[in-house]
Enzyme design. Structure first.
Site, PDB file in Angstrom:
ATOM      1  N   ASP A  41      32.784  32.444  46.958  1.00 18.15           N
ATOM      2  CA  ASP A  41      34.030  33.098  47.089  1.00 18.15           C
ATOM      3  C   ASP A  41      35.087  32.137  47.558  1.00 18.15           C
ATOM      4  OD1 ASP A  41      36.007  35.314  47.926  1.00 18.15           O
ATOM      5  OD2 ASP A  41      34.251  36.408  47.899  1.00 18.15           O
ATOM      6  N   ASP A  59      37.432  28.332  44.166  1.00 21.24           N
ATOM      7  CA  ASP A  59      38.335  29.258  43.530  1.00 21.24           C
ATOM      8  C   ASP A  59      37.680  29.287  42.064  1.00 21.24           C
ATOM      9  OD1 ASP A  59      40.210  30.468  41.905  1.00 21.24           O
ATOM     10  OD2 ASP A  59      41.920  29.463  43.008  1.00 21.24           O
ATOM     11  N   ALA A 127      35.196  52.347  36.473  1.00 19.73           N
ATOM     12  CA  ALA A 127      35.741  53.455  35.949  1.00 19.73           C
ATOM     13  C   ALA A 127      37.093  53.135  35.323  1.00 19.73           C
ATOM     14  CB  ALA A 127      35.422  54.421  36.884  1.00 19.73           C
ATOM     15  N   TYR A 168      44.493  46.506  35.585  1.00 22.08           N
ATOM     16  CA  TYR A 168      42.953  46.420  36.091  1.00 22.08           C
ATOM     17  C   TYR A 168      42.125  46.895  35.189  1.00 22.08           C
ATOM     18  CZ  TYR A 168      39.038  46.996  39.384  1.00 22.08           C
ATOM     19  OH  TYR A 168      37.762  47.115  40.078  1.00 22.08           O
ATOM     20  N   ASN A 197      34.557  53.950  42.373  1.00 23.77           N
ATOM     21  CA  ASN A 197      34.941  54.192  43.775  1.00 23.77           C
ATOM     22  C   ASN A 197      33.684  53.891  44.816  1.00 23.77           C
ATOM     23  OD1 ASN A 197      37.581  54.916  43.311  1.00 23.77           O
ATOM     24  ND2 ASN A 197      37.117  56.965  42.640  1.00 23.77           N
ATOM     25  N   GLU A 210      42.924  48.644  50.869  1.00 22.39           N
ATOM     26  CA  GLU A 210      41.653  49.664  50.892  1.00 22.39           C
ATOM     27  C   GLU A 210      41.439  50.909  50.172  1.00 22.39           C
ATOM     28  OE1 GLU A 210      44.304  48.933  52.888  1.00 22.39           O
ATOM     29  OE2 GLU A 210      45.209  50.829  53.809  1.00 22.39           O
ATOM     30  N   LYS A 211      40.375  51.547  50.050  1.00 24.73           N
ATOM     31  CA  LYS A 211      40.348  52.716  49.056  1.00 24.73           C
ATOM     32  C   LYS A 211      40.756  54.041  49.728  1.00 24.73           C
ATOM     33  CE  LYS A 211      38.531  49.891  45.840  1.00 24.73           C
ATOM     34  NZ  LYS A 211      37.173  49.900  46.001  1.00 24.73           N
TER      35      LYS A 211
HETATM   36  P1  NAD Z   1      36.349  42.800  46.910  1.00 22.29           P
HETATM   37  O1  NAD Z   1      37.955  42.544  46.714  1.00 22.29           O
HETATM   38  O2  NAD Z   1      36.015  43.151  48.355  1.00 22.29           O
HETATM   39  O3  NAD Z   1      35.616  41.371  46.485  1.00 22.29           O
HETATM   40  C1  NAD Z   1      36.130  40.838  45.480  1.00 22.29           C
HETATM   41  C2  NAD Z   1      35.980  39.475  45.869  1.00 22.29           C
HETATM   42  O4  NAD Z   1      36.480  38.387  44.904  1.00 22.29           O
HETATM   43  C3  NAD Z   1      36.709  38.917  47.272  1.00 22.29           C
HETATM   44  O5  NAD Z   1      35.916  38.690  48.039  1.00 22.29           O
HETATM   45  C4  NAD Z   1      37.659  37.850  46.831  1.00 22.29           C
HETATM   46  O6  NAD Z   1      37.960  36.820  47.725  1.00 22.29           O
HETATM   47  C5  NAD Z   1      36.755  37.302  45.522  1.00 22.29           C
HETATM   48  N1  NAD Z   1      37.797  36.517  44.725  1.00 22.29           N
HETATM   49  C6  NAD Z   1      38.963  36.946  44.093  1.00 22.29           C
HETATM   50  N2  NAD Z   1      39.506  36.022  43.459  1.00 22.29           N
HETATM   51  C7  NAD Z   1      38.738  34.964  43.493  1.00 22.29           C
HETATM   52  C8  NAD Z   1      38.806  33.640  42.985  1.00 22.29           C
HETATM   53  N3  NAD Z   1      39.679  33.362  42.361  1.00 22.29           N
HETATM   54  N4  NAD Z   1      37.819  32.890  43.545  1.00 22.29           N
HETATM   55  C9  NAD Z   1      36.763  33.034  44.181  1.00 22.29           C
HETATM   56  N5  NAD Z   1      36.663  34.416  44.556  1.00 22.29           N
HETATM   57  C10 NAD Z   1      37.645  35.411  44.317  1.00 22.29           C
HETATM   58  O7  NAD Z   1      35.841  43.804  45.904  1.00 22.29           O
HETATM   59  P2  NAD Z   1      34.224  44.806  45.945  1.00 22.29           P
HETATM   60  O8  NAD Z   1      34.938  46.171  46.114  1.00 22.29           O
HETATM   61  O9  NAD Z   1      33.467  43.887  46.619  1.00 22.29           O
HETATM   62  O10 NAD Z   1      34.279  44.805  44.378  1.00 22.29           O
HETATM   63  C11 NAD Z   1      33.517  43.847  43.897  1.00 22.29           C
HETATM   64  C12 NAD Z   1      33.484  43.964  41.941  1.00 22.29           C
HETATM   65  O11 NAD Z   1      33.149  45.305  42.006  1.00 22.29           O
HETATM   66  C13 NAD Z   1      34.892  43.784  41.565  1.00 22.29           C
HETATM   67  O12 NAD Z   1      34.722  42.903  40.300  1.00 22.29           O
HETATM   68  C14 NAD Z   1      35.434  45.011  41.291  1.00 22.29           C
HETATM   69  O13 NAD Z   1      36.409  45.081  40.368  1.00 22.29           O
HETATM   70  C15 NAD Z   1      34.368  45.886  41.089  1.00 22.29           C
HETATM   71  N6  NAD Z   1      34.607  47.418  41.290  1.00 22.29           N
HETATM   72  C16 NAD Z   1      34.510  47.643  42.656  1.00 22.29           C
HETATM   73  C17 NAD Z   1      34.630  49.103  42.808  1.00 22.29           C
HETATM   74  C18 NAD Z   1      34.860  49.547  44.248  1.00 22.29           C
HETATM   75  O14 NAD Z   1      34.928  50.674  44.353  1.00 22.29           O
HETATM   76  N7  NAD Z   1      34.457  48.546  45.306  1.00 22.29           N
HETATM   77  C19 NAD Z   1      34.853  49.907  41.715  1.00 22.29           C
HETATM   78  C20 NAD Z   1      34.978  49.314  40.630  1.00 22.29           C
HETATM   79  C21 NAD Z   1      34.814  48.243  40.161  1.00 22.29           C
END
Ligand code: NAD
Length: 344
Positions: A41, A59, A127, A168, A197, A210-211
């Site tokens: 990460d 990155d 979703a 997105y 979600n 935050e959601k």
């Molecule tokens: P989050 O933002 O907590 O985690 C995403 C992580 O990706 C972060 O820690 C961020 O630092 C890392 N990241 C972003 N850009 C980066 C980069 N360039 N290099 C390295 N790391 C990078 O989100 P989450 O809630 O844990 O979601 C995880 C996945 O699930 C995501 O792909 C998100 O789109 C998907 N998702 C989540 C939800 C939800 O409700 N949480 C819903 C639909 C989809």
């Protein structure tokens, strides 16, 4: 591309996005199951140490195929994305970053997986790929006999014809198609889950990303007795919320299954934002006044149709909202108290 292991063996697993909400919970679960885990990460988990065997700060947009992070890996969970709640995704202010950064992450991670002959990859879709056609219109059409019955919740096939209501969602749709194309053309094993979600402890609870469940728990935990909280819109927009433990369970089950997806990973239980406030109030013991203000609401209504996941995995998310929200509320209330104590 034939898997190097059986599901009962200890695997070497790479979690991209291991510093995030889902990624950190996933690492904890995989470690508890006895696997060897490498987390990657651009940041470390915010609220506790990662139990990963190795944690690389990288990155992923610039991930190169021969990078050592992909060495000797059996499975990759690709969760890294530019991500946030409605305040981040639906205002339009972050569209370029969302599209560009997340697309670059997926392009480079997927190509690296191909070159490193990684046996299996999970991609976290959303979703938000579903069209913005809202539930009221769907109900209307259903009554008029235009849509077949049972079409109010999002079924996987509803993603097309495509019309996501956010960049997105468009990026996720593009990425889904790219993962599926790599599976088709290179014989790779990909798994695609569309999360709806997800909420729970150790998730972002302030700062704009935050959601809704976290934002509401925070507002109520911060409110004084008889205080007022702000709600975007009339609060009658509906959502389904899935507790983190269900999200992790579903992701691992899908990864270990033979079904490629895309498949919904979400709750079919539908609630309005106002109901969410009602439930959270019961934990705090205080009732708040609600001020409805204009704000980024996202789509009017959406929940998960779980017919496909039940058919393919013989499983669906089932942790009740009251159970999950209670754990989330108490965790956020503690954060609020800790922050207050630090600022006094
Ligand atoms: P989050 O933002 O907590 O985690 C995403 C992580 O990706 C972060 O820690 C961020 O630092 C890392 N990241 C972003 N850009 C980066 C980069 N360039 N290099 C390295 N790391 C990078 O989100 P989450 O809630 O844990 O979601 C995880 C996945 O699930 C995501 O792909 C998100 O789109 C998907 N998702 C989540 C939800 C939800 O409700 N949480 C819903 C639909 C989809």
């Amino acid at each position: 591309w034939v898997g190097r292991m059986t599901s009962t063996e200890m695997k070497r697993i790479l979690v991209c996005g291991a510093g995030g909400f889902l990624g950190h919970h996933l690492v904890k679960r995989l470690k508890a199951e006895g696997h060897w885990v490498r987390g990657v990460d651009r940041k470390k988990p915010e609220f506790e140490e990662s139990p990963a065997d190795e944690f690389f700060m990288t990155d992923l947009r610039h991930s190169i195929p021969l990078d050592s992070i992909y060495e000797n890996i059996d499975e990759v969970y690709q969760l890294a994305a530019e991500m946030g709640g409605a305040g981040f995704v639906f205002t339009g202010d972050n569209d370029a970053a969302i599209m560009h950064n997340s697309a670059r992450i997926n392009l480079s991670v997927l190509e690296a997986c191909r070159q490193n002959v990684i046996p299996r990859i999970f991609f976290s879709s959303s979703a938000c790929v579903y069209p913005s056609l809202d539930i009221i219109i769907r109900e209307y059409l259903k009554e008029a006999g235009v849509l077949p019955l049972g079409k109010t919740a999002c079924m996987e096939e509803d993603a097309y014809p495509a019309n996501p209501d956010s960049e997105y969602g468009w990026e996720k749709l593009f990425a889904e198609r790219m993962y599926a194309a790599f599976a088709r053309n290179y014989g790779m094993q990909v798994r695609i889950g569309r999360f709806h979600n997800v909420y729970g402890p150790l998730g972002t609870w302030r700062g704009g990303r935050e959601k809704a469940p976290a934002a509401i728990c925070r507002k109520i935990a911060e409110a004084e007795k008889g205080g007022e909280i702000e709600i975007w819109g009339d609060g009658e927009q509906t959502r389904s919320f899935m507790y983190i433990d269900d999200a992790i369970e579903g992701m691992i089950r899908l990864m270990n299954s033979d079904f490629q997806g895309p498949v919904n990973l979400g709750s079919s239980e539908m609630v309005t934002i106002n109901t969410l406030v009602d439930i959270a109030e019961t934990f705090s013991g205080i009732s708040v006044r609600r001020k409805h203000i204009p704000g980024p609401e996202g789509v009017r209504g959406r929940n998960s149709n779980n017919t496909l996941i039940k058919e393919k995995l013989n499983w669906e998310p089932k942790i009740p909202l009251e159970y999950g929200l209670e754990r989330t509320y108490y965790w956020i209330a503690k954060q609020v108290i800790d922050v207050k104590a630090k600022t006094v």
